[in-house]
Design an enzyme around this catalytic site. Structure first.
Site, short mmCIF file in Angstrom:
data_model
loop_
_atom_site.label_atom_id
_atom_site.label_comp_id
_atom_site.label_asym_id
_atom_site.label_seq_id
_atom_site.Cartn_x
_atom_site.Cartn_y
_atom_site.Cartn_z
N ASP A 397 8.93 -15.25 -11.22
CA ASP A 397 10.21 -15.77 -11.67
C ASP A 397 10.92 -14.64 -12.40
O ASP A 397 10.27 -13.77 -12.98
CB ASP A 397 9.97 -16.96 -12.61
CG ASP A 397 11.24 -17.40 -13.31
OD1 ASP A 397 12.22 -17.68 -12.62
OD2 ASP A 397 11.24 -17.44 -14.56
N LYS A 398 12.24 -14.63 -12.37
CA LYS A 398 12.97 -13.53 -13.03
C LYS A 398 13.16 -13.78 -14.53
O LYS A 398 12.59 -13.08 -15.36
CB LYS A 398 14.33 -13.29 -12.37
CG LYS A 398 15.09 -12.09 -12.98
CD LYS A 398 16.48 -11.95 -12.41
CE LYS A 398 17.45 -12.92 -13.03
NZ LYS A 398 17.74 -12.64 -14.47
N THR A 399 13.97 -14.79 -14.83
CA THR A 399 14.38 -15.01 -16.21
C THR A 399 13.20 -15.44 -17.08
O THR A 399 12.56 -16.45 -16.82
CB THR A 399 15.49 -16.07 -16.29
OG1 THR A 399 16.55 -15.69 -15.42
CG2 THR A 399 16.02 -16.20 -17.70
N THR A 547 14.59 -16.46 -8.05
CA THR A 547 15.50 -16.73 -9.15
C THR A 547 16.64 -17.62 -8.68
O THR A 547 16.96 -17.68 -7.49
CB THR A 547 16.07 -15.42 -9.72
OG1 THR A 547 17.00 -15.70 -10.75
CG2 THR A 547 16.77 -14.61 -8.64
N GLY A 548 17.26 -18.29 -9.63
CA GLY A 548 18.44 -19.07 -9.34
C GLY A 548 19.71 -18.24 -9.45
O GLY A 548 20.80 -18.73 -9.18
N LYS A 575 11.99 -24.13 -5.38
CA LYS A 575 11.06 -23.02 -5.59
C LYS A 575 9.71 -23.30 -4.94
O LYS A 575 9.10 -22.42 -4.32
CB LYS A 575 10.88 -22.73 -7.08
CG LYS A 575 12.06 -22.02 -7.72
CD LYS A 575 11.74 -21.58 -9.15
CE LYS A 575 12.88 -20.77 -9.74
NZ LYS A 575 12.58 -20.28 -11.09
N ASP A 594 7.59 -19.26 -16.21
CA ASP A 594 7.54 -19.67 -17.62
C ASP A 594 8.26 -20.98 -17.92
O ASP A 594 8.14 -21.51 -19.00
CB ASP A 594 8.15 -18.57 -18.50
CG ASP A 594 9.67 -18.49 -18.35
OD1 ASP A 594 10.16 -18.69 -17.22
OD2 ASP A 594 10.36 -18.22 -19.35
N ASP A 598 9.69 -23.94 -13.02
CA ASP A 598 8.66 -23.21 -12.27
C ASP A 598 7.41 -24.06 -12.03
O ASP A 598 6.55 -23.67 -11.24
CB ASP A 598 8.24 -21.94 -13.04
CG ASP A 598 9.39 -20.97 -13.23
OD1 ASP A 598 10.16 -20.80 -12.28
OD2 ASP A 598 9.51 -20.40 -14.33
#
Length: 707
Positions: A397-399, A547-548, A575, A594, A598
């Site tokens: 996941d990015k953020t 990511t969104g 996802k 996180d 997710d």
């Protein structure tokens, strides 16, 4: 262009809304002065969490209690064993009339109390036609007890009560160690349910409010949500403007500006203003219920990796039964008495269940769990940890995972006479009165440059567009591109346009009505992320990001980190679908995330890995938690899993490999040569095997200890 200028819709499960992880535009800003859920909800959350923890503690205490009671009962059983007495030369000293009945009494209590977990397990595995460790243990203790009891009262032969006692002791100890080292039960669904408040303020026809249970809310009802309260259910705002904190649901760290016509998600936290909702979804239709359902289905459908001990136990069970039956038949066929043939069969079936097998996996698990804990790796599910050794791909996941989930100033562009420091000083003075993530990023940059600024006067938030105040007697505004468009202010500048196209969030600074500069901010990439990506790629593992965010934002981060691939604009409930597609393509994949958004993907992946700084739901859903929130630890998980697997295989060979020799000898294949394995020799071999297994487990090394 930065699509921040278009962000007025909420992040929800609707296909028409913007992706929930997308960078927020300045027009989303509103002063988020506090978002605390009501005390009743917090008390309920705490109680649910306590109940979940007490369940695990009960299981742990149960195995510990049974072990100590069984150990005490074992002493008289061993003392009254003829074989033990012979070893110690105490045959005459400890002999007394009726001693076999006393031994039978202690052994019966030990069998029923200490062996109860294994008897239940035996019944369940036979019922499910899924033979494993419980079948092997249960079969051995039942055979030993029943045969020994028959010898005490009816048959001629040798009792195996000492085998029964020591086998139960060792297996209870193994399960106790296992429960201490691996708490594998997941509370993800309970954590999700805890997010929802119990009560809602429903509006009546005369515009008064009544507090009712959320379960009584129906579609079309109007609900009042006060500042700082959790939104009780999915709905559409029909009155009011506020900022909504959806971080627990979508992983977004920043509040989202919402007003009339916007859809909100149940479980999010209302900001600074009261709003009125019209309920649109109830029950299983709500966003959170869909997440719960997705997590449940993923947990149920994910193929369960049967652990090595169960696989070894399965084959040993088949060997014990088949060889035991053949042994009985052969001895009867050659003319030996039934008592003798039965004793040989029982010897085979009892000796096939080695004591060391009960410790082979738990001891390695305990050592590897301790090594992992020292590195900040919390192993919650051993099956998932075992699968980590075979990973072929890792999706981050990015953020909040690869990035820190906070904004930082990446560049400033002056558009007038002010220099960059003065531009930053004026902006920081204004933004010091705001708690918006963009404001915090601007203030943090000014503090890093050790700038000083005066306190602003007449501060006012411009709903959805920025803020304004008087600084040093000058009218200062920090606003979104949308504010400039609304007031027909020019913002054409090649560098600013380029920054927006890179996915940066751009705010403009206006002084006395003139646009004097622009500040570009972006989500801060963790310093450790690049090293983590490089380390995994060196191991031949494909590294991807999901990511969104918009494609431009995702592409910029992916290029910066050297990702193999990325998935942009992915809604939370999609996802898990992306992870499923990768698995359907034959890739053994891990998901690292996180947020609550997710959780379904973490459950769907072969290995779910949660960042320790993330939400409780993500951590409860994951197989492994990175306590230090360091993405570099993913490669350490894989290496430790590989080392643990090798050590486990070694232990299983030590624990059961001797059966290759012991079982035929116990069956009597060497009888024509004048040798039939005595139970004492079998006991000695098993004891040595147990010691070797214990020592070998302690030799497991941390693969990252050298660097």
């Amino acid at each position: 262009m930065n699509d921040a200028t278009q962000r007025s819709q909420p992040s929800s499960s609707s296909d028409e809304t913007a992706p929930p992880e997308e960078q927020p535009g300045p027009e989303e800003r509103a002063e988020h002065e506090g978002s605390n859920a009501d005390s009743d909800s917090q008390a309920s959350d705490s109680q649910a969490s306590g109940d979940h923890q007490s369940h695990h503690e009960h299981m742990l205490h149960d195995f510990r209690r049974r072990f100590w009671v069984a150990l005490v009962l074992t002493v008289p059983v061993l003392a009254l064993s003829k074989m033990i007495q012979g070893w110690l030369g105490l045959e005459q000293t400890l002999a007394f009339p009726g001693e076999q009945y006393v031994q039978f009494g202690f052994a019966t209590v030990l069998f029923l109390y200490g062996g109860w977990p294994f008897l239940k397990g035996l019944y369940q595995e036979l019922k499910d036609v899924d033979l494993g460790m419980m079948t092997l243990i249960g079969l051995a203790i039942v055979t030993a007890y029943v045969y020994s009891s028959l010898v005490v009262f009816f048959l001629e032969g040798r009792v195996f009560f000492w085998e029964l006692a020591t086998l139960i002791d060792v297996m209870l100890l193994g399960h106790w160690i296992e429960m201490r080292s691996v708490m594998s039960a997941s509370g993800a669904l309970e954590e999700l349910v805890k997010l929802m408040p119990d009560q809602a303020h429903r509006l009546t026809e005369d515009e008064t409010t009544e507090d009712v249970p959320v379960a009584e809310i129906r579609q079309g009802d109007r609900v009042l949500v006060k500042p700082g309260e959790k939104i009780p259910i999915d709905g559409k705002i029909i009155k009011g403007v506020t900022s909504v904190d959806q971080s627990m649901l979508t992983g977004e760290s920043q509040p989202v500006e919402m007003g009339e016509g916007d859809e909100v998600i149940g479980g999010a936290v209302n900001g600074e203003s009261s709003i009125t909702l019209e309920v649109q979804k109830t029950g299983e239709e709500t966003y959170l219920s869909q997440v719960v359902d997705t997590v449940r289905k993923a947990q149920e459908s994910r193929s369960r990796s049967q652990n090595l001990a169960d696989r070894a136990a399965f084959w040993l069970t088949l060997v014990a039964i088949s060889v035991g039956v053949v042994t009985l038949a052969v001895w009867l066929f050659v003319g030996r008495p039934f008592d003798y043939a039965l004793e040989r069969m029982v010897t085979v079936m009892v000796i096939t269940c080695p004591h060391a097998l009960g410790l082979a996996v738990p001891l390695v698990a305990a050592v590897s769990t301790a090594l992992g804990a020292k590195r900040g790796l919390l192993v919650r599910d051993r099956d998932g940890f075992e699968r980590a050794r075979k990973l072929q791909g890792v999706v981050f996941d990015k953020t909040g995972t690869l990035t820190e989930g906070r904004f930082a100033v990446s560049e400033m562009v002056t558009l007038g006479e002010l220099d960059e420091q003065e531009l930053l000083r004026l902006s920081a003075s204004l933004e010091s009165q705001s708690e918006h993530p963009i404001a915090r990023g601007v203030v943090a940059e000014a503090e890093a440059q050790e700038l000083e600024w005066p306190s602003p006067e007449n501060f006012r938030a411009i709903s959805g567009k920025g803020a304004e105040a008087s600084v040093d007697g000058r009218a200062v505004k920090v606003v979104s591109p949308g504010y400039l468009d609304e007031h027909n202010l020019s913002r054409d500048h090649e560098r600013v346009e380029h920054l927006a196209e890179e996915g940066k969030t751009v705010v403009y600074v206006i002084v006395e009505g003139d646009v004097v500069g622009a500040i570009a901010l972006g989500d801060v990439v963790r310093n450790e992320s690049r090293e983590a990506i490089d380390g995994l790629k060196e191991q031949g593992i494909k590294v991807m990001m999901i990511t969104g965010d918009s494609k431009s934002v995702a592409a910029a981060v992916a290029e910066q980190l050297g990702m193999d691939d990325y998935f942009a604009g992915v809604l939370p409930n999609d996802k898990a679908d992306e992870i499923r597609k990768l698995r359907d393509d034959g890739l053994i994949v891990a998901m690292v995330g996180d947020g609550i958004n997710d959780a379904p993907a973490l459950a769907e992946a072969d290995v779910g890995i949660a960042i320790g700084a993330g939400t409780d739901v993500a951590m409860e859903t994951a197989d492994i938690v990175l306590v230090n929130s360091d993405p570099r630890d993913v490669k350490h998980i894989i290496a430790l899993s590989q080392n643990t697997y090798r050590k486990t295989v070694q232990n299983l060979w030590w624990a059961s490999g001797y059966n290759i020799v012991a079982i035929p000898l116990a069956a009597g294949v060497a009888a024509p040569l004048g040798f039939v394995m005595p139970p004492a020799i079998g006991a000695l071999v098993m004891s040595v095997s147990t010691v070797i297994v214990a020592i070998n487990a302690r030799l497991l090394r941390d693969p990252g200890a050298d660097g």
